[in-house]
Design a protein around this motif. Structure first.
Motif, PDB file in Angstrom:
ATOM      1  N   PHE A 214      -9.702  17.241  60.445  1.00 55.69           N
ATOM      2  CA  PHE A 214      -9.432  18.245  59.410  1.00 55.69           C
ATOM      3  C   PHE A 214     -10.605  19.200  59.236  1.00 55.69           C
ATOM      4  O   PHE A 214     -10.423  20.366  58.896  1.00 55.69           O
ATOM      5  CB  PHE A 214      -9.091  17.569  58.086  1.00 55.69           C
ATOM      6  CG  PHE A 214      -7.840  16.743  58.158  1.00 55.69           C
ATOM      7  CD1 PHE A 214      -6.599  17.350  58.274  1.00 55.69           C
ATOM      8  CD2 PHE A 214      -7.893  15.359  58.121  1.00 55.69           C
ATOM      9  CE1 PHE A 214      -5.436  16.593  58.342  1.00 55.69           C
ATOM     10  CE2 PHE A 214      -6.743  14.595  58.197  1.00 55.69           C
ATOM     11  CZ  PHE A 214      -5.509  15.210  58.312  1.00 55.69           C
ATOM     12  N   GLY A 215     -11.823  18.694  59.485  1.00 56.60           N
ATOM     13  CA  GLY A 215     -13.016  19.527  59.335  1.00 56.60           C
ATOM     14  C   GLY A 215     -13.051  20.640  60.367  1.00 56.60           C
ATOM     15  O   GLY A 215     -13.373  21.790  60.048  1.00 56.60           O
TER      16      GLY A 215
ATOM     17  N   PRO B 147     -16.269   4.029  57.886  1.00 56.25           N
ATOM     18  CA  PRO B 147     -15.186   3.650  58.798  1.00 56.25           C
ATOM     19  C   PRO B 147     -14.870   4.753  59.808  1.00 56.25           C
ATOM     20  O   PRO B 147     -14.959   5.937  59.487  1.00 56.25           O
ATOM     21  CB  PRO B 147     -13.987   3.441  57.879  1.00 56.25           C
ATOM     22  CG  PRO B 147     -14.515   3.404  56.500  1.00 56.25           C
ATOM     23  CD  PRO B 147     -15.788   4.173  56.507  1.00 56.25           C
TER      24      PRO B 147
ATOM     25  N   VAL C 284      -3.134   7.953  63.937  1.00 54.24           N
ATOM     26  CA  VAL C 284      -2.925   8.486  62.584  1.00 54.24           C
ATOM     27  C   VAL C 284      -3.094   9.999  62.510  1.00 54.24           C
ATOM     28  O   VAL C 284      -2.593  10.630  61.577  1.00 54.24           O
ATOM     29  CB  VAL C 284      -3.843   7.823  61.511  1.00 54.24           C
ATOM     30  CG1 VAL C 284      -3.607   6.327  61.446  1.00 54.24           C
ATOM     31  CG2 VAL C 284      -5.299   8.131  61.760  1.00 54.24           C
TER      32      VAL C 284
ATOM     33  N   LEU D  26     -12.002   5.527  60.757  1.00 63.24           N
ATOM     34  CA  LEU D  26     -10.834   6.273  60.283  1.00 63.24           C
ATOM     35  C   LEU D  26     -11.253   7.497  59.466  1.00 63.24           C
ATOM     36  O   LEU D  26     -10.707   8.588  59.617  1.00 63.24           O
ATOM     37  CB  LEU D  26      -9.947   5.359  59.427  1.00 63.24           C
ATOM     38  CG  LEU D  26      -8.572   5.903  59.081  1.00 63.24           C
ATOM     39  CD1 LEU D  26      -7.710   6.023  60.306  1.00 63.24           C
ATOM     40  CD2 LEU D  26      -7.888   5.002  58.057  1.00 63.24           C
ATOM     41  N   LEU D  27     -12.267   7.308  58.634  1.00 66.47           N
ATOM     42  CA  LEU D  27     -12.768   8.386  57.791  1.00 66.47           C
ATOM     43  C   LEU D  27     -13.413   9.478  58.652  1.00 66.47           C
ATOM     44  O   LEU D  27     -13.246  10.674  58.397  1.00 66.47           O
ATOM     45  CB  LEU D  27     -13.792   7.787  56.816  1.00 66.47           C
ATOM     46  CG  LEU D  27     -13.970   8.439  55.464  1.00 66.47           C
ATOM     47  CD1 LEU D  27     -12.661   8.512  54.728  1.00 66.47           C
ATOM     48  CD2 LEU D  27     -14.986   7.645  54.653  1.00 66.47           C
ATOM     49  N   GLN D  28     -14.142   9.050  59.683  1.00 64.66           N
ATOM     50  CA  GLN D  28     -14.778  10.006  60.593  1.00 64.66           C
ATOM     51  C   GLN D  28     -13.720  10.810  61.342  1.00 64.66           C
ATOM     52  O   GLN D  28     -13.895  11.999  61.618  1.00 64.66           O
ATOM     53  CB  GLN D  28     -15.684   9.260  61.569  1.00 64.66           C
ATOM     54  CG  GLN D  28     -16.852   8.585  60.875  1.00 64.66           C
ATOM     55  CD  GLN D  28     -17.456   7.469  61.689  1.00 64.66           C
ATOM     56  OE1 GLN D  28     -17.232   7.377  62.897  1.00 64.66           O
ATOM     57  NE2 GLN D  28     -18.234   6.609  61.047  1.00 64.66           N
TER      58      GLN D  28
ATOM     59  N   PHE E  49     -10.758  11.575  60.177  1.00 64.79           N
ATOM     60  CA  PHE E  49     -10.254  12.585  59.233  1.00 64.79           C
ATOM     61  C   PHE E  49     -11.224  13.751  59.139  1.00 64.79           C
ATOM     62  O   PHE E  49     -10.824  14.909  59.157  1.00 64.79           O
ATOM     63  CB  PHE E  49     -10.071  11.987  57.823  1.00 64.79           C
ATOM     64  CG  PHE E  49      -8.960  10.992  57.717  1.00 64.79           C
ATOM     65  CD1 PHE E  49      -7.853  11.058  58.556  1.00 64.79           C
ATOM     66  CD2 PHE E  49      -9.003   9.989  56.759  1.00 64.79           C
ATOM     67  CE1 PHE E  49      -6.827  10.146  58.446  1.00 64.79           C
ATOM     68  CE2 PHE E  49      -7.975   9.067  56.638  1.00 64.79           C
ATOM     69  CZ  PHE E  49      -6.895   9.140  57.488  1.00 64.79           C
ATOM     70  N   LEU E  50     -12.519  13.433  59.016  1.00 64.65           N
ATOM     71  CA  LEU E  50     -13.539  14.479  58.887  1.00 64.65           C
ATOM     72  C   LEU E  50     -13.487  15.430  60.075  1.00 64.65           C
ATOM     73  O   LEU E  50     -13.473  16.649  59.914  1.00 64.65           O
ATOM     74  CB  LEU E  50     -14.939  13.860  58.784  1.00 64.65           C
ATOM     75  CG  LEU E  50     -16.085  14.876  58.807  1.00 64.65           C
ATOM     76  CD1 LEU E  50     -16.161  15.641  57.502  1.00 64.65           C
ATOM     77  CD2 LEU E  50     -17.419  14.219  59.096  1.00 64.65           C
TER      78      LEU E  50
END
Lengths: 218, 216
Positions: free
Chosen positions: A76-77, A66, A165, A68-70, A72-73
Motif C-alpha cells: 500500500f505504501g 510481523p 493476502v 504481514l504488516l511489512q 501491507f506497508l
C-alpha cells in the motif's frame, strides 16, 4: 458435508499454476534476500556510524514486526507514493527485505566469528585487504552460515503463503480460488498443504547438499 | 506523517494489542503443552508414541502456518469442527508453534549427557523418575531461551490470524490503511505496539532464564 477428494483433479491446472508462481516467488526472494543480506551485513560492519545506524535501525524494526504488516506497508505504501507495482513485485520486495534482515544477522556474526588471526595471517602473507577477505575469510564464513541460511530459506518458502493476502496468485490464493468455485475448503487446503510439504522436502534436500559442499572449506 | 490522525486512532490499536497479547499467550501455552508431550513421545521407545509425534512435527513444520489456519477455520466445519475466529486462531497457532517447540525441547533433552541417565538408572531410579528428577531439571536450563525465541516468533506470526478476521493489531492496521490511505502511519503505529510486546516478553524470558539457571 462429507469429504470428496475426487474433485481435486478437475482443478489440477489452477493448483499447478499456483505452484509455479510459488516457486518463482520463493526463488526470486531467496536470491534477493541473500544478496541483500550480504549488503546489510557489510554495511553493519562499516566503520562509519552514519552508515551503521540507519541499517541497524531498519533491521531492528523489521525483526520486531510481523511480515504481514511489512507486506501491507510495502504494497500500500508503494501505491501511495505513486509506484503502482503489481502485487507479485511487492511480494518479492517484502519477502526479500524481511529475510535479508535475518540473513544479514547470520552473515554478520559468521564474519565476526572467523578468527581475526586468519585475516592478519593472510595480510602478512602479502594478500591485499580484498584478497584476504575473498580467499581467507569468506570461504570459512560460508561454511559457518550455510546451515542457518538454509533454515531461513526453508522458512521463506512457507512464509511466501502470506503474499496471498495482497492478491498474488500463488499456491495459497489458487487454492482459495478453487474453493470459491467448489465450496470445498478442506480438500483444497489439504492439497495445497501437501504441495507445500513436497516443495519443502525438496528444498530441505537442496539445503543438505549445499551444507555438505560448503563444509569442505571449514 | 499525520500525527493528528495517529493521536485520534491510537486507542483502537491499544485495544487491538490486547487481542494480540491474548491470542499469543494462549497459543504459547497450548504450544508448550503440545511441544512437551510430543518431545517426550518422540523420545519414547514405543513406536506407537514416537511415530505420531514425528509425523506431527514433520507435517506442521513442513507446511505454512497460514494453510494450517485456513484448514482449521474454513475446512473444519466440513469434518464437524466449528470454531469462532478467536478459538481457531489460538488453536491453529498453538498447534503450529507446538511442533517447533517440540524440536527445541527434544534438542535440550538430548543435549543432557547420556551418562546422567545411566547414573540415574544405576542408582535404582525408574525411567520416568530419571527423566523427571535427573534429565528435565538439567534440560530446563537449556530450553528457556530457545523456547523464548519460538514464542517471540509466534507473537509476530500471530498477525496471520487477521486473515480469519480476529480483530487484533494487524487486522486493525489493515482496516485503517484501507479507510485512511495512510499505510506508513498505520505501520508505525502497529509496530510500536508489536515492538513493545516483544520487548516486554523478551525481558520476561530473560528473568525466567536467570531464575531457572539459579535453581539448577
Amino acid at each position: 458435508m462429507g469429504l470428496d477428494f475426487s474433485i481435486l483433479p478437475a482443478y489440477a491446472d489452477i493448483l499447478w499454476q499456483g505452484t509455479l508462481w510459488t516457486i518463482a516467488l520463493t526463488v526470486l526472494s531467496m536470491v534477493f534476500s541473500l544478496a541483500g543480506g550480504v549488503v546489510f551485513a557489510v554495511l553493519q560492519l562499516s566503520r562509519h556510524a552514519i552508515i551503521r545506524w540507519p541499517v541497524a535501525g531498519f533491521a531492528w524494526l523489521f525483526m520486531g514486526t510481523p511480515l504481514l504488516l511489512q507486506l501491507f506497508l510495502i504494497y500500500f505504501g508503494l501505491v501511495q507514493i505513486g509506484l503502482d507495482l503489481n502485487a507479485f513485485v511487492a511480494g518479492v520486495i517484502a519477502l526479500s527485505l524481511h529475510f535479508a534482515v535475518y540473513n544479514s544477522e547470520i552473515i554478520r556474526s559468521a564474519i565476526v566469528a572467523v578468527d581475526k588471526g586468519q585475516y592478519e595471517a593472510a595480510r602478512s602473507l602479502g594478500l591485499s585487504q580484498f584478497q584476504a577477505m575473498r580467499k581467507a575469510i569468506v570461504p570459512q564464513a560460508v561454511a559457518n552460515v550455510t546451515p542457518a541460511l538454509g533454515n531461513m530459506m526453508i522458512a521463506l518458502l512457507k512464509e511466501s503463503a502470506l503474499v496471498s493476502v495482497i492478491g498474488v496468485m500463488e499456491l495459497t490464493l489458487s487454492a482459495q480460488r478453487a474453493i470459491s468455485d467448489s465450496f470445498r475448503p478442506f480438500e483444497f487446503y489439504i492439497a495445497a498443504g501437501a504441495i507445500y510439504y513436497v516443495l519443502n522436502l525438496g528444498l530441505e534436500q537442496a539445503v543438505r547438499v549445499a551444507e555438505r559442499r560448503s563444509a569442505q572449506y571449514r | 506523517m499525520d500525527f493528528a490522525l495517529i493521536g485520534r486512532i491510537w486507542p483502537f490499536f491499544a485495544e487491538a494489542a490486547w487481542v494480540t497479547i491474548e491470542v499469543s499467550m494462549l497459543a504459547i501455552i497450548l504450544g508448550l503443552i503440545l511441544g512437551f508431550a510430543a518431545a517426550l513421545a518422540s523420545l519414547s521407545r514405543n513406536v506407537l508414541l514416537r511415530w505420531p509425534a514425528r509425523a506431527y512435527v514433520s507435517v506442521f513444520r513442513g507446511t505454512p502456518a497460514l494453510i494450517q489456519l485456513f484448514l482449521l477455520y474454513f475446512g473444519g466445519p466440513q469434518i464437524g469442527i466449528n470454531l469462532g475466529p478467536f478459538e481457531a486462531g489460538v488453536i491453529g497457532l498453538g498447534i503450529n508453534i507446538g511442533a517447533y517447540m517440540c524440536e527445541t525441547i527434544r534438542g535440550a533433552i538430548l543435549s543432557v549427557d547420556k551418562g546422567q541417565t545411566e547414573a540415574g538408572r544405576c542408582l535404582g531410579l525408574g525411567q520416568a523418575q530419571v527423566m523427571r528428577r535427573v534429565i528435565l531439571p538439567q534440560a530446563a536450563r537449556m530450553m528457556v531461551r530457545p523456547l523464548g525465541v519460538n514464542a517471540i516468533a509466534l507473537i509476530k506470526g500471530s498477525a496471520i490470524v487477521s486473515t480469519i478476521s480476529v480483530l487484533e493489531l494487524s487486522y486493525t492496521a489493515h482496516r485503517y490503511i484501507s479507510s485512511t490511505y495512510k499505510p506508513f502511519e498505520m505501520f508505525i503505529l502497529a509496530s510500536i505496539f508489536y515492538l513493545a510486546i516483544v520487548t516486554v516478553f523478551s525481558f520476561g524470558v530473560k528473568k525466567i532464564d536467570e531464575r531457572v539457571a539459579l535453581e539448577s
